[in-house]
Motif scaffolding. Structure first.
Motif, PDB file in Angstrom:
ATOM      1  N   GLU A  31     -47.724 -44.340   0.276  1.00  0.00           N
ATOM      2  CA  GLU A  31     -46.934 -43.956   1.450  1.00  0.00           C
ATOM      3  C   GLU A  31     -47.158 -42.489   1.818  1.00  0.00           C
ATOM      4  N   LEU A  32     -47.256 -41.617   0.826  1.00  0.00           N
ATOM      5  CA  LEU A  32     -47.537 -40.206   1.114  1.00  0.00           C
ATOM      6  C   LEU A  32     -48.894 -40.069   1.788  1.00  0.00           C
ATOM      7  N   GLN A  33     -49.887 -40.786   1.296  1.00  0.00           N
ATOM      8  CA  GLN A  33     -51.221 -40.746   1.898  1.00  0.00           C
ATOM      9  C   GLN A  33     -51.175 -41.253   3.338  1.00  0.00           C
ATOM     10  N   ARG A  34     -50.420 -42.325   3.585  1.00  0.00           N
ATOM     11  CA  ARG A  34     -50.288 -42.863   4.936  1.00  0.00           C
ATOM     12  C   ARG A  34     -49.693 -41.820   5.886  1.00  0.00           C
ATOM     13  N   ARG A  35     -48.838 -40.945   5.350  1.00  0.00           N
ATOM     14  CA  ARG A  35     -48.200 -39.899   6.155  1.00  0.00           C
ATOM     15  C   ARG A  35     -49.034 -38.620   6.204  1.00  0.00           C
ATOM     16  N   GLY A  36     -50.216 -38.654   5.592  1.00  0.00           N
ATOM     17  CA  GLY A  36     -51.087 -37.484   5.601  1.00  0.00           C
ATOM     18  C   GLY A  36     -50.684 -36.413   4.602  1.00  0.00           C
ATOM     19  N   LEU A  37     -49.947 -36.798   3.581  1.00  0.00           N
ATOM     20  CA  LEU A  37     -49.486 -35.855   2.561  1.00  0.00           C
ATOM     21  C   LEU A  37     -50.255 -36.077   1.261  1.00  0.00           C
ATOM     22  N   PRO A  38     -50.338 -35.054   0.426  1.00  0.00           N
ATOM     23  CA  PRO A  38     -51.048 -35.220  -0.846  1.00  0.00           C
ATOM     24  C   PRO A  38     -50.249 -36.108  -1.799  1.00  0.00           C
ATOM     25  N   PRO A  39     -50.929 -36.720  -2.766  1.00  0.00           N
ATOM     26  CA  PRO A  39     -50.222 -37.556  -3.743  1.00  0.00           C
ATOM     27  C   PRO A  39     -49.330 -36.705  -4.637  1.00  0.00           C
ATOM     28  N   TYR A  40     -48.351 -37.350  -5.219  1.00  0.00           N
ATOM     29  CA  TYR A  40     -47.445 -36.673  -6.148  1.00  0.00           C
ATOM     30  C   TYR A  40     -47.823 -37.048  -7.579  1.00  0.00           C
ATOM     31  N   GLU A  41     -48.055 -36.035  -8.378  1.00  0.00           N
ATOM     32  CA  GLU A  41     -48.299 -36.227  -9.805  1.00  0.00           C
ATOM     33  C   GLU A  41     -47.347 -35.327 -10.570  1.00  0.00           C
ATOM     34  N   VAL A  42     -46.841 -35.809 -11.676  1.00  0.00           N
ATOM     35  CA  VAL A  42     -45.944 -35.003 -12.494  1.00  0.00           C
ATOM     36  C   VAL A  42     -46.772 -33.878 -13.104  1.00  0.00           C
ATOM     37  N   PRO A  43     -46.414 -32.627 -12.838  1.00  0.00           N
ATOM     38  CA  PRO A  43     -47.222 -31.496 -13.317  1.00  0.00           C
ATOM     39  C   PRO A  43     -47.045 -31.228 -14.806  1.00  0.00           C
ATOM     40  N   ARG A  44     -47.909 -30.387 -15.308  1.00  0.00           N
ATOM     41  CA  ARG A  44     -47.891 -30.022 -16.725  1.00  0.00           C
ATOM     42  C   ARG A  44     -46.538 -29.436 -17.141  1.00  0.00           C
ATOM     43  N   ALA A  45     -45.890 -28.689 -16.263  1.00  0.00           N
ATOM     44  CA  ALA A  45     -44.596 -28.082 -16.601  1.00  0.00           C
ATOM     45  C   ALA A  45     -43.591 -29.145 -17.027  1.00  0.00           C
ATOM     46  N   ALA A  46     -43.628 -30.303 -16.376  1.00  0.00           N
ATOM     47  CA  ALA A  46     -42.707 -31.385 -16.750  1.00  0.00           C
ATOM     48  C   ALA A  46     -43.046 -31.918 -18.128  1.00  0.00           C
ATOM     49  N   ARG A  47     -44.328 -31.942 -18.445  1.00  0.00           N
ATOM     50  CA  ARG A  47     -44.738 -32.418 -19.770  1.00  0.00           C
ATOM     51  C   ARG A  47     -44.322 -31.431 -20.863  1.00  0.00           C
ATOM     52  N   ASP A  48     -44.248 -30.143 -20.480  1.00  0.00           N
ATOM     53  CA  ASP A  48     -43.931 -29.104 -21.445  1.00  0.00           C
ATOM     54  C   ASP A  48     -42.435 -28.810 -21.566  1.00  0.00           C
ATOM     55  N   ALA A  49     -41.621 -29.417 -20.704  1.00  0.00           N
ATOM     56  CA  ALA A  49     -40.185 -29.155 -20.723  1.00  0.00           C
ATOM     57  C   ALA A  49     -39.611 -29.540 -22.085  1.00  0.00           C
ATOM     58  N   SER A  50     -38.777 -28.646 -22.614  1.00  0.00           N
ATOM     59  CA  SER A  50     -38.136 -28.981 -23.885  1.00  0.00           C
ATOM     60  C   SER A  50     -36.934 -29.866 -23.579  1.00  0.00           C
ATOM     61  N   GLY A  51     -36.911 -31.041 -24.152  1.00  0.00           N
ATOM     62  CA  GLY A  51     -35.825 -31.970 -23.890  1.00  0.00           C
ATOM     63  C   GLY A  51     -36.008 -32.683 -22.567  1.00  0.00           C
ATOM     64  N   TRP A  52     -34.925 -33.175 -22.046  1.00  0.00           N
ATOM     65  CA  TRP A  52     -34.954 -33.881 -20.773  1.00  0.00           C
ATOM     66  C   TRP A  52     -33.568 -33.797 -20.173  1.00  0.00           C
ATOM     67  N   PHE A  53     -33.449 -34.189 -18.933  1.00  0.00           N
ATOM     68  CA  PHE A  53     -32.168 -34.199 -18.246  1.00  0.00           C
ATOM     69  C   PHE A  53     -31.546 -35.569 -18.442  1.00  0.00           C
ATOM     70  N   GLU A  54     -30.290 -35.588 -18.828  1.00  0.00           N
ATOM     71  CA  GLU A  54     -29.562 -36.845 -18.981  1.00  0.00           C
ATOM     72  C   GLU A  54     -28.079 -36.548 -18.832  1.00  0.00           C
ATOM     73  N   GLU A  55     -27.445 -37.187 -17.865  1.00  0.00           N
ATOM     74  CA  GLU A  55     -26.005 -37.054 -17.672  1.00  0.00           C
ATOM     75  C   GLU A  55     -25.411 -38.419 -17.394  1.00  0.00           C
ATOM     76  N   LYS A  56     -24.287 -38.704 -18.007  1.00  0.00           N
ATOM     77  CA  LYS A  56     -23.619 -39.985 -17.817  1.00  0.00           C
ATOM     78  C   LYS A  56     -22.848 -39.969 -16.499  1.00  0.00           C
ATOM     79  N   VAL A  57     -23.025 -41.019 -15.713  1.00  0.00           N
ATOM     80  CA  VAL A  57     -22.360 -41.156 -14.428  1.00  0.00           C
ATOM     81  C   VAL A  57     -21.144 -42.044 -14.674  1.00  0.00           C
ATOM     82  N   SER A  58     -19.988 -41.418 -14.971  1.00  0.00           N
ATOM     83  CA  SER A  58     -18.834 -42.237 -15.319  1.00  0.00           C
ATOM     84  C   SER A  58     -17.554 -41.967 -14.541  1.00  0.00           C
TER      85      SER A  58
END
Length: 192
Positions: A31-58
């Motif tokens: 869909e991004l390509q169809r709109r003339g936009l570059p593809p989205y790839e998860v960058p190295r910074a996300a791979r290097d993040a310590s931990g992850w985001f997680e919050e309970k929706v309650s």
């Protein structure tokens, strides 16, 4: 058990099938390509993040939705709440993909984190939410801050409209921190 708002790892984003989001990632890039936009790839910074985001929706969303209806247009309310995947891209509008996930049914709605962040910042300002006092980073830090006394202590020191509806304050903080995390680490966010 319950529903959590979580960050998606690069490995899970690229893995197809029930255990990953590869089908969503491929459909989004098409869909991004169809709109003339570059593809989205998860960058190295996300791979290097310590931990992850997680919050309970309650907590109840009733007060939060009422706050949104007072402060946002219908289109803005939809942009803030109706996505199933949040990506760190500037998107003028949500992208509806014909690919489902465990929590999205037959379609996946993708929203851009910069837009969600701007809307959450507006709500935080209107609600006088003490953003600098709200934790970031560690998993469940936000949920625990609201449950284990951090919010109570901050409310005594920094009263304001946010203290009158803590559930609404939680959701303002949740969407604010999720969008910030997505943009900081370049990773998608979704419900699990």
């Amino acid at each position: 058990m319950g529903v959590y708002l979580v960050s998606v790892t690069a490995q899970d984003w690229s893995q197809p099938g029930e255990d990953g989001y590869g089908d969503v990632a491929a459909a989004l890039n098409t869909e991004l390509q169809r709109r003339g936009l570059p593809p989205y790839e998860v960058p190295r910074a996300a791979r290097d993040a310590s931990g992850w985001f997680e919050e309970k929706v309650s907590p109840s969303m009733e007060g939060f939705v009422a706050l949104c209806r007072m402060r946002l247009t219908d289109a803005e309310l939809s942009a803030l709440l109706d996505w199933s995947v949040l990506v760190p891209l500037s998107l003028e509008e949500e992208i509806v993909l014909p690919v489902g996930t465990a929590y999205s049914g037959e379609e996946t709605v993708v929203a851009g984190a910069p837009r969600v962040l701007a809307l959450a910042e507006r709500l935080a300002g209107a609600f006088a939410l003490p953003v600098d006092a709200i934790p970031t980073g560690e998993n469940l830090a936000l949920s625990l801050w609201f449950l284990d006394g951090g919010a109570e202590r901050t409310a005594r020191a920094r009263p304001g409209p946010w203290t009158e509806d803590r559930d609404a304050a939680f959701y303002v903080a949740l969407y604010l921190r999720a969008a910030q995390y997505s943009m900081r680490y370049g990773c998608p966010m979704t419900y699990s």
